[in-house]
Design a protein around this motif. Sequence first.
Motif, PDB file in Angstrom:
ATOM      1  N   UNK A  47      18.828   0.059   8.721  1.00 21.45           N
ATOM      2  CA  UNK A  47      19.758   0.887   8.053  1.00 21.45           C
ATOM      3  C   UNK A  47      20.062   1.939   7.771  1.00 21.45           C
ATOM      4  N   UNK A  48      21.291   1.986   7.369  1.00 23.35           N
ATOM      5  CA  UNK A  48      22.148   3.941   7.175  1.00 23.35           C
ATOM      6  C   UNK A  48      22.287   3.744   6.107  1.00 23.35           C
ATOM      7  N   UNK A  49      21.658   4.592   5.229  1.00 26.22           N
ATOM      8  CA  UNK A  49      22.546   4.942   3.672  1.00 26.22           C
ATOM      9  C   UNK A  49      23.275   6.345   3.407  1.00 26.22           C
ATOM     10  N   UNK A  50      24.403   6.298   2.807  1.00 28.09           N
ATOM     11  CA  UNK A  50      24.855   7.770   2.742  1.00 28.09           C
ATOM     12  C   UNK A  50      24.705   8.528   1.627  1.00 28.09           C
ATOM     13  N   UNK A  51      24.335  10.044   1.804  1.00 27.66           N
ATOM     14  CA  UNK A  51      23.956  11.063   0.395  1.00 27.66           C
ATOM     15  C   UNK A  51      24.795  12.068   0.744  1.00 27.66           C
ATOM     16  N   UNK A  52      24.187  12.762  -0.191  1.00 28.64           N
ATOM     17  CA  UNK A  52      24.966  13.950  -0.682  1.00 28.64           C
ATOM     18  C   UNK A  52      25.030  15.122   0.934  1.00 28.64           C
ATOM     19  N   UNK A  53      23.956  14.800   1.097  1.00 29.35           N
ATOM     20  CA  UNK A  53      22.998  15.435   2.494  1.00 29.35           C
ATOM     21  C   UNK A  53      23.370  15.361   3.881  1.00 29.35           C
ATOM     22  N   UNK A  54      24.248  13.820   4.133  1.00 30.40           N
ATOM     23  CA  UNK A  54      24.175  13.683   4.611  1.00 30.40           C
ATOM     24  C   UNK A  54      23.833  11.914   5.084  1.00 30.40           C
ATOM     25  N   UNK A  55      23.669  11.296   6.269  1.00 24.78           N
ATOM     26  CA  UNK A  55      23.236   9.592   6.731  1.00 24.78           C
ATOM     27  C   UNK A  55      21.292   9.841   7.012  1.00 24.78           C
ATOM     28  N   UNK A  56      21.459   8.886   6.108  1.00 25.23           N
ATOM     29  CA  UNK A  56      19.396   8.644   6.013  1.00 25.23           C
ATOM     30  C   UNK A  56      19.124   7.176   6.648  1.00 25.23           C
ATOM     31  N   UNK A  57      18.306   7.623   8.070  1.00 30.21           N
ATOM     32  CA  UNK A  57      18.481   6.712   8.715  1.00 30.21           C
ATOM     33  C   UNK A  57      16.699   5.419   7.823  1.00 30.21           C
ATOM     34  N   UNK A  58      17.156   4.397   7.768  1.00 34.01           N
ATOM     35  CA  UNK A  58      15.401   3.832   7.269  1.00 34.01           C
ATOM     36  C   UNK A  58      14.839   2.122   8.131  1.00 34.01           C
ATOM     37  N   UNK A  59      14.019   2.211   8.389  1.00 30.55           N
ATOM     38  CA  UNK A  59      13.248   1.357   8.584  1.00 30.55           C
ATOM     39  C   UNK A  59      12.005  -0.022   8.203  1.00 30.55           C
ATOM     40  N   UNK A  60      12.117  -0.660   8.787  1.00 35.73           N
ATOM     41  CA  UNK A  60      10.982  -1.086   8.074  1.00 35.73           C
ATOM     42  C   UNK A  60       8.873  -0.443   7.975  1.00 35.73           C
ATOM     43  N   UNK A  61       8.455   0.365   6.916  1.00 39.56           N
ATOM     44  CA  UNK A  61       7.372   0.798   7.145  1.00 39.56           C
ATOM     45  C   UNK A  61       6.706   0.496   8.526  1.00 39.56           C
ATOM     46  N   UNK A  62       6.420  -1.329   8.442  1.00 35.96           N
ATOM     47  CA  UNK A  62       5.855  -1.441   8.960  1.00 35.96           C
ATOM     48  C   UNK A  62       5.519  -1.158  10.751  1.00 35.96           C
ATOM     49  N   UNK A  63       6.423  -0.926  11.172  1.00 34.38           N
ATOM     50  CA  UNK A  63       7.247  -0.885  12.264  1.00 34.38           C
ATOM     51  C   UNK A  63       8.090   0.749  12.307  1.00 34.38           C
ATOM     52  N   UNK A 210      13.084 -10.889  11.536  1.00 36.26           N
ATOM     53  CA  UNK A 210      12.702 -10.362  11.967  1.00 36.26           C
ATOM     54  C   UNK A 210      10.910 -11.227  12.104  1.00 36.26           C
ATOM     55  N   UNK A 211      10.048 -11.749  12.885  1.00 35.75           N
ATOM     56  CA  UNK A 211       9.213 -12.464  12.748  1.00 35.75           C
ATOM     57  C   UNK A 211       7.860 -11.678  12.987  1.00 35.75           C
ATOM     58  N   UNK A 212       8.292 -10.213  12.727  1.00 34.28           N
ATOM     59  CA  UNK A 212       6.969 -10.037  11.982  1.00 34.28           C
ATOM     60  C   UNK A 212       7.481  -9.352  10.106  1.00 34.28           C
ATOM     61  N   UNK A 213       8.180  -9.612   9.724  1.00 36.77           N
ATOM     62  CA  UNK A 213       8.430  -9.834   8.480  1.00 36.77           C
ATOM     63  C   UNK A 213       8.882 -11.348   7.689  1.00 36.77           C
ATOM     64  N   UNK A 214       8.189 -12.062   8.603  1.00 40.38           N
ATOM     65  CA  UNK A 214       8.564 -13.698   8.013  1.00 40.38           C
ATOM     66  C   UNK A 214       8.081 -13.467   7.006  1.00 40.38           C
ATOM     67  N   UNK A 215       6.876 -14.081   7.354  1.00 41.46           N
ATOM     68  CA  UNK A 215       5.723 -13.830   6.317  1.00 41.46           C
ATOM     69  C   UNK A 215       5.314 -13.126   5.756  1.00 41.46           C
TER      70      UNK A 215
END
Length: 265
Positions: A47-63, A210-215
Amino acid sequence: MRTIRLAFALCALFALAACKAELYTGLTEREANEMVAALLGAGIPAAKTGGAEGVTVTVDEARFSEAMTLLDQRGLPARQYESMGDVFRKEGLVSSPTEERARLIYALSQELSRTIAEIDGVLSARIHVVLPESDMLGRDVKPSSASVFVRYAQGTDVQEYAPQIKLLVANSIEGLLYDNITVVMVPAAGDQAADAAPLEFSNVLGIWVHPGSAQRLWMMLGGMVAAIVALAGLAAWPLLRNRKPKRSTASVPAIRDEFGDEGGV
């Protein structure tokens, strides 16, 4: 009821924020879109989120590690090249000939690198240009030369463009001969995600994850339901404790009359 809703919202917010990790920050909208598209195409939720310093891309910490490896293989985010205007921006009143020459060589390499990087399949490109010093006395000087490094994606026909790349560089730099240009092409590491079988997502209460995040999602939902039930019990406990049972006296006279009549007989 308001307390229960607030607790539910806070639990959901903390649960979602706890499992996210930032990949890159300060990105442009285009860079973030390219990265998110590549990750989603490989089955990695992003996912991406906007901010004052630009756009940030985030993912699941496990991946996180898997996402970084994939983006490195794809050459994302794309390398930024400086333009002629950026390189030759005046910062002082007077520039020495050495500074002007260094800026010229750097600007040429940046412009040519950006042009070559526009070729389909090229992940990154770098050009090193050598321009000899001009001799005012007319003595022999070493000829100009250039080295081109190209990192390309496997499965593409970038190698066939080597002659065109040399011709492009030769025609872009004055005094540079075609034979004095060396082009080195290196294929990027294989993209394991592209060779893998299509990923099937799991359906959790109508949400595809994602199957890894379902549980983990089921565990978080169970914890939130347990918290809601506990809060509901605490809210209802004062009402149940203050509630007093009512006595029923409607049948007492009837019972007395019945026994009274029998005693009279």
